[in-house]
Design an enzyme around this catalytic site. Sequence first.
Site, short mmCIF file in Angstrom:
data_model
loop_
_atom_site.label_atom_id
_atom_site.label_comp_id
_atom_site.label_asym_id
_atom_site.label_seq_id
_atom_site.Cartn_x
_atom_site.Cartn_y
_atom_site.Cartn_z
N GLY A 37 0.82 -1.21 0.00
CA GLY A 37 0.00 0.00 0.00
C GLY A 37 0.85 1.26 0.00
CG ASP A 58 -0.97 -5.77 0.33
OD1 ASP A 58 -2.08 -5.81 -0.22
OD2 ASP A 58 -0.50 -4.75 0.85
CB THR A 62 -6.26 -0.24 -1.22
OG1 THR A 62 -5.62 -0.65 0.00
CG2 THR A 62 -7.75 -0.17 -0.99
N GLY A 63 -3.62 -2.10 -2.36
CA GLY A 63 -2.19 -2.02 -2.65
C GLY A 63 -1.90 -2.47 -4.08
CE1 TYR A 170 -8.87 2.61 8.78
CE2 TYR A 170 -9.40 4.77 9.69
CZ TYR A 170 -8.48 3.88 9.18
OH TYR A 170 -7.15 4.26 9.06
CE LYS A 174 -6.60 1.00 11.18
NZ LYS A 174 -5.31 0.38 10.88
#
Length: 343
Positions: A37, A58, A62-63, A170, A174
């Site tokens: 990423g 990964d 999104t990477g 999110y 987290k």
Amino acid sequence: MEERIIKLEMNVPKTFPPVKPLGYKDKKRILVSGGAGFVGSHLVDRLMMDGHSVTVVDNFFTGSRKNIEQWIGHENFEIINHDIINPLFIEVDQIYHLASPASPPHYMLNPIKTLKTNILGTINMLGLAKRVKARFLISSTSELYGDPEIHPQSEDYWGNVNPIGPRACYDEGKRAAEAICYAYVRKENIEVRVARIFNTYGPRMHINDGRVVSNFIIQAIENLPITIYGSGKQTRSFQYVSDLVEGLVALMNGNYSLPVNLGNPDEYTIEKFATLIKEFVGSSSPIVFKEGLEDDPKQRKPDITRAKNYLNWSPKVSLQDGLQKTVNYFKKEIQMSKTGLRS
Ligand code: NAD
Ligand code: UDP
Ligand code: UDP
């Protein structure tokens, strides 16, 4: 003709960026989850150039491989295409756990998956750290403070998060991830480092990332309307990615085990930021106001006293210098996507 070019390329030995020679005792085996990423790939560059062995894990949500293509084929480098919600068994000395979508449009795309990545994924990475006795750093976030009632935010503020809103997958993911880290500290004696990262920008942000820095820069380069969500009076503070990488490495290798804010305290309203980007790029874009986002934090600025005191860290790169590098990057990316050289 095409075949001949490919053959010629295959015969040319690849040249890698310079790597420090490290003795057996200093060379570490380091896992970077999310290493393909934006932030992860810059961290990988730093760790590789320091001479360590780096394994990237990964799932390429999104990477992208192009972020780390400079190391593919290097003897110190490995990529594992793996989703961290599943267990992973490898042998390492340190774990930088960054895997998680970070941009609001990305993490809202599949909120269940975002929660699984942050909760199950963090449990798996900590289970791995426990088995191999690796030191563990997690990339947490300023989103933990939600729509903050104190300003600037210091690490002892517990936050103001809507637990059922669109950002909850999110923010709460987290928050749970941090809780899981300290449960492993208490129960299993794992060495944990927690970086609460504030808005970070730089080259290799995804062209469709959707965050404000990339959106505004791309809109300005293309002379398209620069889209402000809401009044534009909300604030953010922007950190250049190389400053963050310095902070992450200092945190991992230091002795401080409570959360540490890593961010640049220079604060801008989004409206001011739009004007600044427009002028910086020399764009003719109009600035337009769109509907505001639900639960969008109204203000954000890090208190970095802890990072200064315990890590001797503070950001060094000016907005001017950071934006220059980022604008150059996006100009190239846009050019390449137009000529079909990048998808
Ligand atoms: P990014 O989207 O560019 O990188 C995230 C990486 O994690 C990608 O390579 C993605 O493919 C990978 N990933 C996602 N889910 C995965 C899974 N289930 N299994 C394996 N890999 C997975 O985002 P970024 O900006 O580089 O953010 C990196 C980390 O830093 C994230 O944990 C994010 O929460 C944190 N962070 C970033 C910022 C910022 O401003 N960039 C701010 C606060 C926190
Ligand atoms: N785990 C992993 N790699 C390892 C060790 C553990 O992915 O090298 C996973 C394991 O599958 C488990 C999680 O990490 O789901 C938590 O491991 P832990 O040992 O803490 O818990 P337990 O296996 O006892 O539930
Ligand atoms: N924003 C905006 N226009 C955009 C993208 C974002 O006005 O095209 C605003 C967004 O509403 C928020 C701020 O910019 O107030 C930062 O958004 P971003 O998605 O970059 O990160 P956040 O800090 O919200 O996670």
